[in-house]
Design a protein around this motif. Structure first.
Motif, PDB file in Angstrom:
ATOM      1  N   PHE A  23       1.280   5.268  -7.798  1.00 25.62           N
ATOM      2  CA  PHE A  23       0.088   5.630  -8.581  1.00 25.62           C
ATOM      3  C   PHE A  23      -0.039   7.130  -8.817  1.00 25.62           C
ATOM      4  N   ILE A  72      -8.409  17.050  -3.610  1.00 22.77           N
ATOM      5  CA  ILE A  72      -9.824  16.719  -3.785  1.00 22.77           C
ATOM      6  C   ILE A  72     -10.402  17.468  -4.979  1.00 22.77           C
ATOM      7  N   ILE A 106       0.824  -1.215   0.000  1.00 18.92           N
ATOM      8  CA  ILE A 106       0.000   0.000   0.000  1.00 18.92           C
ATOM      9  C   ILE A 106       0.851   1.254   0.000  1.00 18.92           C
ATOM     10  N   LEU A 147      -7.562   6.962   1.107  1.00 17.01           N
ATOM     11  CA  LEU A 147      -8.696   7.011   2.035  1.00 17.01           C
ATOM     12  C   LEU A 147      -8.653   5.877   3.050  1.00 17.01           C
ATOM     13  N   ILE A 148      -8.027   4.752   2.686  1.00 24.11           N
ATOM     14  CA  ILE A 148      -8.021   3.637   3.635  1.00 24.11           C
ATOM     15  C   ILE A 148      -6.834   3.732   4.600  1.00 24.11           C
ATOM     16  N   VAL A 163      -7.462   3.098   8.312  1.00 22.34           N
ATOM     17  CA  VAL A 163      -7.880   1.772   8.815  1.00 22.34           C
ATOM     18  C   VAL A 163      -6.738   0.772   8.770  1.00 22.34           C
ATOM     19  N   PHE A 210      -9.107  16.148  -8.207  1.00 26.60           N
ATOM     20  CA  PHE A 210      -9.742  14.879  -8.564  1.00 26.60           C
ATOM     21  C   PHE A 210     -11.167  15.112  -9.059  1.00 26.60           C
ATOM     22  N   PHE A 267      -7.701   7.533  -9.458  1.00 31.69           N
ATOM     23  CA  PHE A 267      -8.778   6.929  -8.673  1.00 31.69           C
ATOM     24  C   PHE A 267      -8.212   5.947  -7.651  1.00 31.69           C
ATOM     25  N   LEU A 268      -7.271   5.117  -8.098  1.00 32.46           N
ATOM     26  CA  LEU A 268      -6.649   4.172  -7.166  1.00 32.46           C
ATOM     27  C   LEU A 268      -5.927   4.930  -6.049  1.00 32.46           C
ATOM     28  N   VAL A 271      -6.699   7.756  -4.830  1.00 31.20           N
ATOM     29  CA  VAL A 271      -7.696   8.267  -3.877  1.00 31.20           C
ATOM     30  C   VAL A 271      -8.099   7.157  -2.914  1.00 31.20           C
ATOM     31  N   LEU A 272      -8.427   5.982  -3.461  1.00 30.74           N
ATOM     32  CA  LEU A 272      -8.858   4.885  -2.582  1.00 30.74           C
ATOM     33  C   LEU A 272      -7.743   4.511  -1.612  1.00 30.74           C
ATOM     34  N   TYR A 273      -6.523   4.386  -2.140  1.00 23.85           N
ATOM     35  CA  TYR A 273      -5.403   4.005  -1.276  1.00 23.85           C
ATOM     36  C   TYR A 273      -5.189   5.021  -0.167  1.00 23.85           C
TER      37      TYR A 273
END
Lengths: 482, 482, 482
Positions: B255, B361, B248, B317-318, B321, B364, B310-311, B313-315
């Motif tokens: 990315f 943000i 990650i 955001l997590i 966690v 994007f 997009f990837l 952003v997801l990476y």
């Protein structure tokens, strides 16, 4: 004779319009029976396009609402003016036509009626009309366009007008009119198709019914299961009220499970079909009806599944902002600090945690890609080979990644006794059954020897000679998923 | 003579069909050679549309699989029945036609064949056929429609049928047939275009090759770089195993870098083109081939870049966690509390942190907007001016925001020695090179005097008179990006 | 006579082309006046499609740039060769035509010109031209296609060519040419529509103006409000500098508020319309202009609102990675631990927090669904009934969920005095006004008795007999939202 084309409607259209000639009226006169919303909108549009419009009405006096420039006459008079008559009245009132059957003889009668519910009558309105007026050329069409769209010219949604009828020339005339109104006319075959055209505006997502119903049932089932396993269990055993977990924690257990199962269900029928073909030794044997039905709604299945996956993503991303989560972490940390425990970092957990997260993210990424390519405008721009590449190759990659994501998440959970509350296994374990079956079957199918056998059958080879003429569609449909 | 239209195919179509006349058969008789999947599907569809269908087959007896209502005869007999013959056989078997050249003389021969791989033969099947049958009017078409789509009527994907041929009348006949099957026929010019039509169903995302290849190379390069700089370094110097960061942490370094570089690469060619035109003093000078090729795949470049963004952003955001992150924060906090340090809030960090997040943000958001407007159905609804506004104006805003995002993220990193592990600068610094070049060049181009100079050239002005007839396309294409 | 079709342009097109006959030239000769970019691109395309092309030029010698195979002559000579003349020159230079009016007499004159700004001249170029050349048949068309698209054949964006003109035959000829170029020709009615066609390429998102303007104003207003209430207040009262909150905290207050208000504004006009109809007792009474205008931009309103909602989601998801947030939580936790407070878990807070989060997520999910169905290609595939189901039923569900989300977020905030800094209520309270109004009005409308009353009016029933012919469109439009 063969290949009659636009030209030959000419001869029988030579009725000099007595309404005075202007530049446009070369387009001729169109007659409209009925002065309702649709009749008016159509008339306005026809006038704009340069036609002369005559309305046939019960009481020609009451013409206040009709577009400027249109004549209003009795049905009898109006019919005489034009070669083409649009019938904008309800099926119940068709009988008035019998009085003027002579005027209508040999003319083009366009039935634009819609019913209130599907298959309301045994036969379609258009067929009923053609029985009523055997000497007129009935054409069905324009019923899929809304009066509002027609009038406001806001046709983005509905530029295509499907037309069907038995007399080719009449059909052609109506199609040309449609084209002059700036519409794209599609020939929909003979009047037998009228029923289909009349049902079209009444249907409400027919292909989505099954997938949505499956989704609802699965969700409901898993919801009950989770409530019992988590909430009720906690209350019964420890007397703890964790009902708040229903809203997010449980939802976030259920959505991914349903999503994965449905994704797998998109690819299951294709695999089954392949094995059926292997078993039958031919592709010319009809598939069972349920398999056909299943295959036809794969796209919708996949999109519903994508919706659930999307919700799962959002639910997972808001985890850290949840009061419950923050509280749990804080109190956990506080405890550790109080007890002066040192927090040891375990490489193994980091690996596992990260790998299941990234598998999920990549899976979702591919998933979205599948969703985007299933947009009509996108799938129009790709050819057959590209479409199949995306939908099958990428589809299986997606399925693989999502299954992996679930596996890594569950990991060794299933071998810890405390996860079997009341002997109920954790939900995620159910979600793995279907995907694993699909993947295993697929693996078998890609084994060279099996693969070649399937290919040969697909190319028309037959082990033994049982053939039924209607088997093709299904079998060809079957190839879709592979 | 000029402007021959549908009408004049009439005269040479007067072959009375001896198969008995019904309402529909005004549409005439169509002959199909070959009883394979496509032949059958086409026949079924033709019958549904109200044509009479005759199959020409090697062994007319074996007709069990053919749609009901179709006659099966020998090639010779079948050919006599109809003016139009669909040739649904493989190129290898064309030679059988020579035996029945008399029956085929002057008729319309529709070549619907496809090959197994692109440019399989020196000349297209259709051209080969027209050489073989010089006295027939060969038309290429229908090969882009799949048998399955044709038969199931599920034509969402492929309503458009491109047709090409040298004889206009024959082409017209075939296009009318297509229209009666509910397809939208497009005239694709002379038979010279047949090769293109035959290659179309075989191509697999040709325009995506280059962008995907670029993306892969960049990703691979940066991956190795990051592994060395982070993982290997950590292991070599401190003996720490941080291999888990690959999944990650590293991915989320790579990315965004690749995404930003590729986004910039969408706008680089446009800027280069402008400077070339300035240098040449004309727009009528051909661009170098590589620039043309580059320009043609800008859309794909941008979409691939969007995927990476997009990837990213997801990476991102997590992050909270992740086990690793939570552990680090907790132990950091625990340390502070133990050592009784008070945590001071620094306004400056808050500003910097928030500003780089919001720049990301917004960037994007605009990026997605660009992606949506590049959907075929959306770009169809906007006019040329609107399309250019979105793709260039908004495009540069996006590029600016994303570059800013990276700048603010990196901030003063580059001036801290400890960031140069083994003298290797942090990855984000590489991602800034191309965007900065593009932005600087763009700034130069919008300086009034330069801008007017470019505009004058774009409007056809030429400093000196070197002209080459084929330069236009590229130059016009060049304007796309500005 | 009536229903003239393609055939009858034949007779007046019999000019033997003296340029030598090949296979293709059955398509005849086309003349182009003007050798600019568009003239050249069009010529090239025509040649590819198999036409013979003659250019008319002021100085025929300078033909270096023209496509191979095209003849270049003086205007006078060129005009004689062809029945159809494309006029690719600026309106200012039309007058040269008067010299060759004899050659142009009775011919088809295609005006493809565009202006530099909307309604630049009192009358459209095409109408001006037809006044100038009364004895020619002027047709307007092709001006919406870009020279670049025409030449590169990259027509994804602009396959549709709208054509308008008074003489039907001429229009037909031009439409057939368009079809041979692989374009989809749409009949746009009489020359009166030319102005519309000429303005089309010049417009820049006309329907988006109002929504974007509303969005900007709302954002600006709320921004000022928030700055005063949060930043200035904090500085004035406690002397704390919290300016950094502007970038994310404030943005994340403003975006959702604006989004919810605009979403509600999509449904407000529909409700108002229904009440107006109830009040008028008829649907045949014109709505006030502002209501019409409002209704026509509902789709754009909704999409802009969706954009803001999307930003709100992103801004909310990055909360936990913010330095400010992390710092606040850490110091809070540190304080608690120091003071040895035990952190009690409150079920109530968990419920409230989770429920408002999930309401938001589901609302956003439905919201996205609405956005996707408003994509042209998607809305094309659904029928009228399905479209209305999604846009109204699902629309109201979305509105309800989002309003609920805001309610639950705000909860009892409004009854805590400390939330009224300087007596200014928190922003979220403003966002609830419009949605609540809409929902209440809607609830009234779905009360059976009211509902039936509206339905009867919609079906054409009128309480008293005031009718105005132009009222229909708006009233029908009104039904859209319900």
């Amino acid at each position: 004779m063969a290949f009659r084309t636009s030209l030959d409607m000419e001869d029988d259209c030579l009725n000099m319009s007595p309404l005075g000639l202007e530049a446009q009226d070369k387009l001729g006169t169109v007659c409209i029976f009925g002065t309702g919303d649709f009749g008016r909108s159509l008339g306005l549009r026809l006038l704009q396009a340069g036609y002369l419009v005559v309305y046939g009405s019960r009481n020609p006096e009451n013409s206040s609402l009709l577009p400027k420039g249109a004549k209003v006459l009795s049905h009898k008079e109006a019919a005489e003016y034009s070669q083409v008559i649009f019938l904008a009245v309800h099926r119940e009132h068709y009988d008035f036509l019998s009085d003027i059957s002579d005027q209508i003889e040999g003319k083009v009668l366009v039935d634009i009626s819609n019913n209130l519910k599907k298959n309301q009558y045994s036969e379609s309105n258009a067929e009923y009309l053609s029985k009523l007026m055997p000497n007129a050329n009935v054409v069905k069409g324009f019923n899929t366009v809304s009066a509002w769209a027609l009038q406001s010219g806001n046709l983005d949604g509905s530029r295509q007008v499907s037309v069907c009828g038995n007399d080719y020339k009449s059909k052609r005339i109506v199609m040309e009119i449609a084209q002059h109104l700036g519409l794209i006319a599609l020939d929909y075959g003979s009047l037998r198709a009228a029923n289909e055209l009349e049902n079209y505006p009444l249907q409400l997502f027919p292909l989505w019914r099954l997938p949505l119903c499956i989704a609802t049932c699965l969700t409901a089932a898993f919801f009950c299961y989770c409530v019992i396993r988590d909430v009720v269990y906690a209350y019964a055993t420890e007397g703890k009220d964790v009902s708040f977990r229903i809203l997010i924690s449980l939802a976030n257990h259920i959505f991914p499970v349903v999503s994965l199962i449905m994704l797998a269900m998109c690819y299951l029928p294709g695999v089954i079909a392949a094995f059926l073909q292997l078993y039958n030794g031919t592709k010319y044997k009809r598939f069972p009806a349920w398999l056909d039905k299943w295959m036809l709604c794969r796209k919708q299945l996949g999109l519903v599944a994508l919706g659930f996956a999307f919700l799962h993503v959002l639910y997972s991303l808001i985890i850290p902002v949840r009061y419950y989560v923050r509280h749990r972490q804080n109190s956990y940390l506080a405890k550790q600090i109080k007890n002066n425990e040192t927090i040891i970092f375990q490489n193994f957990y980091a690996w596992r945690n990260d790998s299941y997260l990234s598998a999920g993210i990549l899976g979702f990424g591919f998933y979205l890609l599948l969703g985007i390519t299933s947009l009509p405008s996108v799938s129009n721009t790709v050819n057959w080979r590209e479409f199949r590449f995306v939908q099958s190759k990428l589809g299986y990659v997606t399925l693989l990644l999502c299954t992996l994501h679930t596996f890594l998440y569950g990991w060794d959970m299933f071998c810890h006794a405390h996860n079997y509350r009341w002997f109920l296994p954790p939900t995620y374990m159910f979600s793995l059954i279907v995907p694993c079956i699909v993947l295993i079957l697929k693996v078998i199918l890609v084994i060279p020897c099996v693969d070649t056998a399937v290919m040969r059958i697909r190319q028309g080879f037959e082990r033994h000679a049982e053939k039924t003429p209607y088997a093709k569609k299904t079998s060809i449909g079957g190839t879709l998923a592979l």
